[in-house]
Design an enzyme around this catalytic site. Sequence first.
Site, PDB file in Angstrom:
ATOM      1  N   SER A 111       0.829  -1.207   0.000  1.00  0.00           N
ATOM      2  CA  SER A 111       0.000   0.000   0.000  1.00  0.00           C
ATOM      3  C   SER A 111       0.864   1.258   0.000  1.00  0.00           C
ATOM      4  CB  SER A 111      -0.919   0.005   1.229  1.00  0.00           C
ATOM      5  OG  SER A 111      -0.165  -0.178   2.413  1.00  0.00           O
ATOM      6  N   HIS A 127     -39.571  23.622 -10.030  1.00  0.00           N
ATOM      7  CA  HIS A 127     -39.639  22.793 -11.247  1.00  0.00           C
ATOM      8  C   HIS A 127     -38.898  23.462 -12.412  1.00  0.00           C
ATOM      9  CE1 HIS A 127     -42.954  20.631  -9.180  1.00  0.00           C
ATOM     10  NE2 HIS A 127     -43.290  21.865  -8.793  1.00  0.00           N
ATOM     11  N   SER A 174     -13.459  26.351 -26.985  1.00  0.00           N
ATOM     12  CA  SER A 174     -13.618  25.118 -27.754  1.00  0.00           C
ATOM     13  C   SER A 174     -12.534  25.090 -28.823  1.00  0.00           C
ATOM     14  CB  SER A 174     -15.002  25.113 -28.405  1.00  0.00           C
ATOM     15  OG  SER A 174     -14.992  24.341 -29.589  1.00  0.00           O
ATOM     16  N   LYS A 205     -17.051  29.993 -28.251  1.00  0.00           N
ATOM     17  CA  LYS A 205     -17.464  29.328 -27.008  1.00  0.00           C
ATOM     18  C   LYS A 205     -16.715  29.781 -25.770  1.00  0.00           C
ATOM     19  CE  LYS A 205     -19.609  25.465 -27.249  1.00  0.00           C
ATOM     20  NZ  LYS A 205     -20.834  25.180 -26.529  1.00  0.00           N
ATOM     21  N   GLU A 234     -19.047  22.395 -14.552  1.00  0.00           N
ATOM     22  CA  GLU A 234     -19.473  21.056 -14.972  1.00  0.00           C
ATOM     23  C   GLU A 234     -18.736  19.969 -14.192  1.00  0.00           C
ATOM     24  OE1 GLU A 234     -20.691  21.369 -19.577  1.00  0.00           O
ATOM     25  OE2 GLU A 234     -18.693  22.081 -19.127  1.00  0.00           O
TER      26      GLU A 234
HETATM   27  N1  ARG Z   1      -1.018  -1.252   5.430  1.00  0.00           N
HETATM   28  C1  ARG Z   1      -1.928  -1.773   6.376  1.00  0.00           C
HETATM   29  C2  ARG Z   1      -3.276  -1.079   6.213  1.00  0.00           C
HETATM   30  O1  ARG Z   1      -3.317  -0.088   5.624  1.00  0.00           O
HETATM   31  C3  ARG Z   1      -1.442  -1.584   7.757  1.00  0.00           C
HETATM   32  C4  ARG Z   1      -1.988  -2.553   8.743  1.00  0.00           C
HETATM   33  C5  ARG Z   1      -1.415  -3.899   8.465  1.00  0.00           C
HETATM   34  N2  ARG Z   1      -1.769  -4.833   9.469  1.00  0.00           N
HETATM   35  C6  ARG Z   1      -1.624  -6.112   9.336  1.00  0.00           C
HETATM   36  N3  ARG Z   1      -2.009  -6.878  10.302  1.00  0.00           N
HETATM   37  N4  ARG Z   1      -1.144  -6.655   8.228  1.00  0.00           N
HETATM   38  O2  ARG Z   1      -4.283  -1.528   6.682  1.00  0.00           O
END
Ligand code: ARG
Length: 472
Positions: free
Chosen positions: A35, A168, A289, A295, A302
């Site tokens: 992540s 309306h 445009s 335009k 939008e």
């Molecule tokens: N990157 C993980 C998350 O965002 C952190 C927590 C990870 N915990 C674990 N038990 N693997 O949730």
Amino acid sequence: MTDKTTPPSQNSASSIWGGRFAGGPSQLMLDINASISYDKALFRQDIAGSRAHATMLQAAGILTADDLAAITTGLAQIETEIADGIFTFSEALEDIHMNVEARLAELIGDPARRLHTARSRNDQVATDIRLWLRDAIDGLDDQLRALQSALLTQADAHAETVMPGYTHLQTAQPITFGFHLMAYVQMMGRDRSRLADCRKRMNESPLGAAALAGTSHPIDRHQTATLLGFDRPMENAMDAVSARDFAVEFMAAAAICATHLSRLAEEIVIWSTDRFTFISLSDAFTTGSSIMPQKRNPDAAELIRAKPGRIIGDLVSLLTVLKGLPLAYGKDMQEDKEPVFDAEASLAVCLAAMTGMIDDMSVNQQAMRAALASGHPAATDLADYLVSALKMPFRDAHHITGRIVSLADTHHCALDELPLSAMQEIEPRLDEAVQTVLSIDHCVAARNSFGGTAPDEVRARIAAARKAFLEG
Ligand code: ARG
């Protein structure tokens, strides 16, 4: 194609959790698991959490003063490295928590390996997102206040600028532009109070909940809560690591706010068309445009109209992840961050663009007044007049007025252009006094009930709103 074998750079188990593993994870495992590409946005909060945790561990006698000093210095260096863009993030280290911890170990050695005592990534991540969202909400609140201020300035300038009010999207009754804008000031006020409620509820510390059940180490969760500016530690360790309702609540508040903005955006689109010409947007908030040289497109409006699509999507996406998820932590919950970040960024850009558009727009008072010449916006006033002047029951007055409106249509004129004699064919008791009632400025000034559109009332509400929303 993704290589399913162990990547050459990662041919051994994680140094952080790999004690029981002989081999390392496959590239695919890293791909789905990591992540860091997005949770690196939490680096400041992660470092703040570690600092507070280390301070508490030292006070509890778990770390020495030297350990704490080394950890504090190391964390400060890491914060600078990340802020300066010279930190090397590793996907193999999965997330921000392990990236920071591993770098700390590189920098200071042993004390870094004691830092994870009495905590887990589960309480770490929950703490980080709460800290991050708390700041994000403060930023959004500032932006909402700025938007209210821009709306109030325009409302003040146009407290007497008459225009048709619509229901309306059909002409209903005359109102002032200032009155119309003040409706949004109130909506933004409720958006701010929703975010404030959400901030209040989220401001509890999960830190020290550890994996799910608390810890046997003699920690002080009240101390870390205070150090991090939380109101208190969360009461239940399992809830602390499992709860994401604070993030859901934030996105619900963001979705409602974005929906409000989209209504204003749509009105801006309508008002700026060449059929309405009520307002003109500045060059700064329109685009041309590539083919049609004449335009001026309201692209910003939008896009603000469209953004709730993704913010509502963000909300639904996290609700869907959480639905049916057993306690405590599941890796599913890692899917919380991207929707939260996306909702925040989308709302922030909408608020900035909307404020810019409102600040810069110019208002065409003549076009607004001219639009009142059709659609018989004074019809309700005529009916009200029949009630008060002739003591007619409202239902009868409504019927008589309907007949006068239809007569005006056959004459192709507005109600106030219809000769009195023509009106008297329908209601003989009418006299010249009715003409006053039909003037647009009279219609507007007469609606002086609390919260009504009369300029004096609008000015009073502007003063109250300035006090409630901009001061203090
Ligand atoms: N990157 C993980 C998350 O965002 C952190 C927590 C990870 N915990 C674990 N038990 N693997 O949730």
